[in-house]
Design a protein around this motif. Structure first.
Motif, PDB file in Angstrom:
ATOM      1  N   ALA A  43      29.945 -44.084  -4.183  1.00  0.00           N
ATOM      2  CA  ALA A  43      30.078 -42.668  -4.528  1.00  0.00           C
ATOM      3  C   ALA A  43      28.723 -42.046  -4.839  1.00  0.00           C
ATOM      4  CB  ALA A  43      31.020 -42.520  -5.727  1.00  0.00           C
ATOM      5  N   TYR A  44      27.889 -42.743  -5.594  1.00  0.00           N
ATOM      6  CA  TYR A  44      26.590 -42.177  -5.967  1.00  0.00           C
ATOM      7  C   TYR A  44      25.628 -42.140  -4.786  1.00  0.00           C
ATOM      8  CZ  TYR A  44      27.182 -41.420 -10.945  1.00  0.00           C
ATOM      9  OH  TYR A  44      27.578 -40.904 -12.162  1.00  0.00           O
ATOM     10  N   LEU A  45      25.694 -43.136  -3.911  1.00  0.00           N
ATOM     11  CA  LEU A  45      24.837 -43.098  -2.725  1.00  0.00           C
ATOM     12  C   LEU A  45      25.163 -41.888  -1.858  1.00  0.00           C
ATOM     13  CD1 LEU A  45      24.655 -46.849  -1.629  1.00  0.00           C
ATOM     14  CD2 LEU A  45      22.822 -45.451  -2.586  1.00  0.00           C
ATOM     15  N   CYS A  46      26.448 -41.603  -1.689  1.00  0.00           N
ATOM     16  CA  CYS A  46      26.852 -40.455  -0.874  1.00  0.00           C
ATOM     17  C   CYS A  46      26.501 -39.138  -1.572  1.00  0.00           C
ATOM     18  CB  CYS A  46      28.341 -40.511  -0.580  1.00  0.00           C
ATOM     19  SG  CYS A  46      28.854 -41.866   0.490  1.00  0.00           S
ATOM     20  N   ALA A  47      26.871 -39.015  -2.840  1.00  0.00           N
ATOM     21  CA  ALA A  47      26.680 -37.749  -3.550  1.00  0.00           C
ATOM     22  C   ALA A  47      25.199 -37.447  -3.758  1.00  0.00           C
ATOM     23  CB  ALA A  47      27.402 -37.796  -4.896  1.00  0.00           C
ATOM     24  N   VAL A  48      24.452 -38.404  -4.298  1.00  0.00           N
ATOM     25  CA  VAL A  48      23.029 -38.173  -4.578  1.00  0.00           C
ATOM     26  C   VAL A  48      22.239 -38.065  -3.284  1.00  0.00           C
ATOM     27  CG1 VAL A  48      20.973 -39.101  -5.721  1.00  0.00           C
ATOM     28  CG2 VAL A  48      23.215 -39.319  -6.816  1.00  0.00           C
ATOM     29  N   GLY A  49      22.577 -38.910  -2.295  1.00  0.00           N
ATOM     30  CA  GLY A  49      21.881 -38.808  -1.012  1.00  0.00           C
ATOM     31  C   GLY A  49      22.086 -37.455  -0.357  1.00  0.00           C
ATOM     32  N   GLY A  50      23.308 -36.928  -0.453  1.00  0.00           N
ATOM     33  CA  GLY A  50      23.562 -35.602   0.092  1.00  0.00           C
ATOM     34  C   GLY A  50      22.796 -34.519  -0.641  1.00  0.00           C
ATOM     35  N   LEU A  51      22.734 -34.611  -1.963  1.00  0.00           N
ATOM     36  CA  LEU A  51      22.003 -33.603  -2.746  1.00  0.00           C
ATOM     37  C   LEU A  51      20.508 -33.644  -2.434  1.00  0.00           C
ATOM     38  CD1 LEU A  51      23.761 -33.966  -6.223  1.00  0.00           C
ATOM     39  CD2 LEU A  51      24.003 -32.081  -4.591  1.00  0.00           C
ATOM     40  N   ILE A  52      19.963 -34.834  -2.259  1.00  0.00           N
ATOM     41  CA  ILE A  52      18.536 -34.937  -1.930  1.00  0.00           C
ATOM     42  C   ILE A  52      18.260 -34.328  -0.558  1.00  0.00           C
ATOM     43  CG2 ILE A  52      16.670 -36.549  -1.425  1.00  0.00           C
ATOM     44  CD1 ILE A  52      17.811 -38.396  -3.560  1.00  0.00           C
ATOM     45  N   SER A  53      19.156 -34.577   0.396  1.00  0.00           N
ATOM     46  CA  SER A  53      18.949 -34.028   1.745  1.00  0.00           C
ATOM     47  C   SER A  53      19.030 -32.507   1.755  1.00  0.00           C
ATOM     48  CB  SER A  53      19.983 -34.608   2.711  1.00  0.00           C
ATOM     49  OG  SER A  53      21.280 -34.124   2.412  1.00  0.00           O
ATOM     50  N   SER A  54      19.726 -31.922   0.767  1.00  0.00           N
ATOM     51  CA  SER A  54      19.845 -30.460   0.737  1.00  0.00           C
ATOM     52  C   SER A  54      18.512 -29.783   0.476  1.00  0.00           C
ATOM     53  CB  SER A  54      20.865 -30.040  -0.326  1.00  0.00           C
ATOM     54  OG  SER A  54      20.387 -30.344  -1.628  1.00  0.00           O
ATOM     55  N   THR A  55      17.560 -30.501  -0.101  1.00  0.00           N
ATOM     56  CA  THR A  55      16.247 -29.896  -0.365  1.00  0.00           C
ATOM     57  C   THR A  55      15.396 -29.807   0.891  1.00  0.00           C
ATOM     58  OG1 THR A  55      15.262 -32.046  -0.950  1.00  0.00           O
ATOM     59  CG2 THR A  55      16.295 -30.778  -2.721  1.00  0.00           C
ATOM     60  N   PHE A  56      15.782 -30.517   1.967  1.00  0.00           N
ATOM     61  CA  PHE A  56      14.960 -30.526   3.174  1.00  0.00           C
ATOM     62  C   PHE A  56      15.034 -29.214   3.942  1.00  0.00           C
ATOM     63  CE2 PHE A  56      15.636 -35.407   3.380  1.00  0.00           C
ATOM     64  CZ  PHE A  56      14.689 -35.552   2.377  1.00  0.00           C
ATOM     65  N   HIS A  57      16.126 -28.452   3.792  1.00  0.00           N
ATOM     66  CA  HIS A  57      16.227 -27.189   4.514  1.00  0.00           C
ATOM     67  C   HIS A  57      15.870 -25.995   3.630  1.00  0.00           C
ATOM     68  CE1 HIS A  57      20.327 -27.888   2.869  1.00  0.00           C
ATOM     69  NE2 HIS A  57      20.275 -26.595   2.609  1.00  0.00           N
ATOM     70  N   LEU A  58      15.272 -26.264   2.474  1.00  0.00           N
ATOM     71  CA  LEU A  58      14.794 -25.177   1.631  1.00  0.00           C
ATOM     72  C   LEU A  58      13.405 -24.743   2.080  1.00  0.00           C
ATOM     73  CD1 LEU A  58      15.870 -26.438  -1.932  1.00  0.00           C
ATOM     74  CD2 LEU A  58      17.035 -24.784  -0.473  1.00  0.00           C
ATOM     75  N   GLY A  59      13.132 -23.459   1.957  1.00  0.00           N
ATOM     76  CA  GLY A  59      11.815 -22.965   2.338  1.00  0.00           C
ATOM     77  C   GLY A  59      10.717 -23.515   1.464  1.00  0.00           C
ATOM     78  N   HIS A  60      10.995 -23.679   0.158  1.00  0.00           N
ATOM     79  CA  HIS A  60      10.024 -24.222  -0.800  1.00  0.00           C
ATOM     80  C   HIS A  60      10.720 -25.277  -1.647  1.00  0.00           C
ATOM     81  CE1 HIS A  60       7.005 -21.118   0.116  1.00  0.00           C
ATOM     82  NE2 HIS A  60       8.016 -20.279   0.183  1.00  0.00           N
ATOM     83  N   PRO A  61      10.778 -26.537  -1.167  1.00  0.00           N
ATOM     84  CA  PRO A  61      11.466 -27.582  -1.930  1.00  0.00           C
ATOM     85  C   PRO A  61      10.878 -27.798  -3.321  1.00  0.00           C
ATOM     86  CG  PRO A  61      11.018 -28.301   0.322  1.00  0.00           C
ATOM     87  CD  PRO A  61      10.267 -27.010   0.116  1.00  0.00           C
ATOM     88  N   GLU A  62       9.583 -27.494  -3.476  1.00  0.00           N
ATOM     89  CA  GLU A  62       8.961 -27.702  -4.784  1.00  0.00           C
ATOM     90  C   GLU A  62       9.500 -26.753  -5.839  1.00  0.00           C
ATOM     91  OE1 GLU A  62       6.652 -24.614  -2.558  1.00  0.00           O
ATOM     92  OE2 GLU A  62       7.494 -26.599  -2.108  1.00  0.00           O
ATOM     93  N   ARG A  63      10.212 -25.709  -5.407  1.00  0.00           N
ATOM     94  CA  ARG A  63      10.771 -24.754  -6.356  1.00  0.00           C
ATOM     95  C   ARG A  63      12.253 -25.016  -6.636  1.00  0.00           C
ATOM     96  NH1 ARG A  63       8.455 -19.091  -3.692  1.00  0.00           N
ATOM     97  NH2 ARG A  63       6.235 -19.682  -3.638  1.00  0.00           N
ATOM     98  N   ALA A  64      12.736 -26.171  -6.237  1.00  0.00           N
ATOM     99  CA  ALA A  64      14.163 -26.457  -6.384  1.00  0.00           C
ATOM    100  C   ALA A  64      14.594 -26.451  -7.845  1.00  0.00           C
ATOM    101  CB  ALA A  64      14.490 -27.804  -5.747  1.00  0.00           C
TER     102      ALA A  64
END
Length: 226
Positions: A43-64
């Motif tokens: 469960a944590y691999l899926c949930a946390v892995g998905g949340l981490i991947s969501s930062t890749f399509h942000l214009g400025h990931p450093e501002r997450a």
């Protein structure tokens, strides 16, 4: 519409991850020890892995991290807070199952609620996008919740729940197709094709020539072919 691969990965894996946490929080299945450790790891691999991947399509990931400050007006911020609270609560709940073999049901139910709220807030991020008509629909949250919980039910071994939720998702998808077919905007200048009318013009009989009959003249042939 071609979403980024990170959006697809985030939507699928984060959804089924929090869906599995939802059922684990409610005690389905009720497992302890190493079996519980295996379920919570998935469960944590899926949930946390998905949340981490969501930062890749942000214009400025450093501002997450700044997204957490806009929880009063931003569904993205609300999603972040719900996800963090759900992961913390489910970590405490899982530790009780794995280490002590004890189910703290109140913490588990609270973690399940916040896991479901995480999926709901995620769906609202897409629902409010008016630039994408396919997502800008009140049925989008229902689709997200049904697919997420169905995936979590499958991983949790709750086949009956999974079949019912997949049925709900299929029904909602059919409704969306019908609504879109009626309200989908047509491109500029588009018009339905006019029906073809059957021609009333008579087609002359074919000209046949034999060795005994004279060859028809070019004038008569042209008049018959006009």
């Amino acid at each position: 519409m071609y979403p980024a691969p990170s959006v697809i990965f985030f939507t699928v894996f984060s959804g089924i991850g929090f869906g599995l946490l939802f059922f684990l929080g409610l005690g389905y299945p009720f497992v302890t020890g190493w079996v519980a450790f295996a379920f919570f790891t998935i469960a944590y691999l899926c949930a946390v892995g998905g949340l981490i991947s969501s930062t890749f399509h942000l214009g400025h990931p450093e501002r997450a991290l700044k997204a957490f400050t806009q929880w009063r007006s931003s569904w993205l911020s609300r999603e972040g807070w719900c996800a963090v609270i759900a992961l913390i609560l489910m970590a405490i709940y899982g530790a009780g199952l794995v280490v002590l073999g004890t189910r703290w049901w109140l913490i588990g139910v609270a973690g399940a609620v916040f896991s479901a709220l995480t999926v709901f807030t995620t769906s609202m991020i897409y629902t409010q996008l008016k630039t994408i008509p396919r997502w800008n629909s009140p049925l989008t949250p229902v689709m997200f919740m049904s697919f997420s919980l169905a995936g979590g039910a499958l991983l949790a071994g709750q086949v009956t729940w999974a079949i019912g939720l997949l049925g709900v998702a299929a029904a909602v998808q059919i409704v969306r197709w019908r609504v879109r077919a009626r309200t989908w905007p047509q491109p500029p200048g588009w018009a339905p094709a006019a029906p073809c009318a059957r021609s009333s013009r008579r087609i002359p009989a074919p000209i046949t020539c034999s060795r005994n009959s004279p060859t028809p003249s070019a004038a008569s042939t042209a008049s018959n072919c006009a």
